[in-house]
Design a protein around this motif. Structure first.
Motif, PDB file in Angstrom:
ATOM      1  N   SER A 190       0.831  -1.202   0.000  1.00 46.79           N
ATOM      2  CA  SER A 190       0.000   0.000   0.000  1.00 46.79           C
ATOM      3  C   SER A 190       0.867   1.255   0.000  1.00 46.79           C
ATOM      4  O   SER A 190       0.559   2.240  -0.670  1.00 46.79           O
TER       5      SER A 190
ATOM      6  N   TYR B 255     -10.359   5.199  -1.652  1.00 43.52           N
ATOM      7  CA  TYR B 255      -9.600   3.947  -1.645  1.00 43.52           C
ATOM      8  C   TYR B 255     -10.108   3.080  -0.500  1.00 43.52           C
ATOM      9  O   TYR B 255     -10.209   3.546   0.634  1.00 43.52           O
TER      10      TYR B 255
ATOM     11  N   HIS C 292      -9.473   1.089   2.202  1.00 46.85           N
ATOM     12  CA  HIS C 292      -8.268   0.781   2.978  1.00 46.85           C
ATOM     13  C   HIS C 292      -8.595  -0.232   4.085  1.00 46.85           C
ATOM     14  O   HIS C 292      -8.962  -1.364   3.801  1.00 46.85           O
TER      15      HIS C 292
ATOM     16  N   GLY D 294     -13.763   2.860  -3.974  1.00 46.24           N
ATOM     17  CA  GLY D 294     -12.414   2.606  -3.470  1.00 46.24           C
ATOM     18  C   GLY D 294     -11.823   1.323  -4.025  1.00 46.24           C
ATOM     19  O   GLY D 294     -10.616   1.231  -4.284  1.00 46.24           O
TER      20      GLY D 294
ATOM     21  N   THR E  75     -10.632   1.901  -7.516  1.00 51.63           N
ATOM     22  CA  THR E  75      -9.302   2.514  -7.523  1.00 51.63           C
ATOM     23  C   THR E  75      -8.225   1.439  -7.457  1.00 51.63           C
ATOM     24  O   THR E  75      -7.229   1.486  -8.191  1.00 51.63           O
ATOM     25  N   ILE E  76      -8.421   0.466  -6.578  1.00 48.23           N
ATOM     26  CA  ILE E  76      -7.437  -0.617  -6.420  1.00 48.23           C
ATOM     27  C   ILE E  76      -7.343  -1.441  -7.703  1.00 48.23           C
ATOM     28  O   ILE E  76      -6.247  -1.747  -8.177  1.00 48.23           O
TER      29      ILE E  76
END
Length: 332
Positions: A140, A211, A213, A291, A294-295
């Motif tokens: 990350s 994102y 997380h 999110g 995005t990954i």
């Protein structure tokens, strides 16, 4: 006679209390829950444990610390810790590799990180020709560093060298001793680094990055076999987030317990304050499909997958549609 009757009532009351205590104890479900970061991102699990929220929901939770997300995912999939607080990328990579892991609670839905330069670096432009420390390639922190550099107008690998250093502490030390020009860190390390003279060059949440997380994840098998445990865990997390937003002292107490009581109070306070943002820690705790996009777009280029493949939002939706979450925030 009145005295005898009073004694009988007292005895009955005591027996009733004992019964309910025994009943409550019998209803408690013991479960191991993993986490892999000593940072403010883990506060929902910590405060749920510290404030008795898990217990109120019938869960006897044992929090288990893992030194890395990969190890935590392996323990999750093997059911040693059937629920874990994990970075979204770790869950997604696990599913891509064939597991049936699923994110059930959003947790932190932005990269709550900062690109920070050593004391003599005051602008991002000064990083040209220098280096930025990350933990390891593919992590990350690697993604965060590259994203942040691009957003401030620098090209990773061309304008700035990315260097593997290791832990957060090692990265900050590397910057302060001049081995690198900058690094990426999150609270409380970012707050401590700033107190030691380091400069914030980029604030990731303010850059608008969405994102997925630090989430709460389990497996689809565990959801099928133990839906009520997952339901109670999700409810506990939602209540824990409410507690974070409404109980400063309880939040700081939980941070001190898990991060370390030697950490200065102002660092703990700023770590807590850093979470009080809907874009960072949403009240309704849905896993962030944006999110996850995005990954998939940035870290897993070329690999097929829809955001919905990696989540089960049904437990949060159930609480939301019932009005329970809105009700929490209407209470005075």
């Amino acid at each position: 006679m009145i005295h005898a009757r009073t004694c009988t009532m007292v005895i009955c009351s005591l027996l009733l209390v004992a019964y309910w205590n025994t009943f409550s104890s019998a209803q408690m479900t013991r479960i191991n829950v993993g986490y892999s970061a000593i940072s403010g991102d883990a506060l929902p699990a910590w405060i749920a444990k510290d404030a008795g929220i898990f217990e109120k929901n019938g869960l006897d939770v044992q929090l288990v610390f893992f030194t890395g997300g990969t190890t935590a995912v392996m323990a999750l999939v093997s059911a040693d810790t059937p629920i874990a607080q994990l970075a979204g990328a770790a869950v997604i990579n696990s599913v891509m590799a064939g597991s049936d892991a699923a994110i059930v609670v959003g947790g932190v839905t932005s990269l709550n990180y900062y690109l920070m330069g050593r004391p003599d670096i005051k602008t991002a432009e000064q990083l040209k020709g220098g280096s930025v420390a990350i933990s390891r390639f593919g992590s990350s922190s690697d993604f965060i560093a590259r994203y942040a550099l691009q957003r401030v107008g620098l090209t990773p690998g061309k304008d700035v060298t990315i260097v593997q250093i290791g832990s957060t502490t090692a990265r900050v030390d590397a910057a302060l001793t001049g081995r690198v020009q900058a690094t990426v860190v999150n609270p409380p390390a970012s707050i401590t680094a700033q107190k030691r003279g380091m400069t914030i060059l980029a604030d990731l949440p303010k850059l608008g990055l969405v994102y997925q997380h630090t989430s709460a994840a389990t497996t689809r098998k565990y959801i099928r076999e133990h839906p009520e445990i997952v339901r109670r865990y999700v409810k506990s997390q939602v209540e824990a987030v409410h507690r974070i937003y409404t109980d400063k002292e309880g939040s700081i107490r939980a941070l001190a317990r898990f991060i370390g009581r030697t950490v200065e109070r102002d660092v703990l306070e700023k770590t807590w304050e850093n979470l009080l943002n809907e874009s960072v820690l949403p009240r309704k705790q849905y896993p962030s499909l944006e999110g996850i996009k995005t990954i998939l777009a940035t870290e897993l280029k070329g690999k097929p997958g829809k955001p919905e493949d990696f989540v089960d939002s049904s437990f949060v939706r159930e609480l939301d549609q019932s009005g329970y979450i809105d009700g929490l925030y209407k209470k005075r």
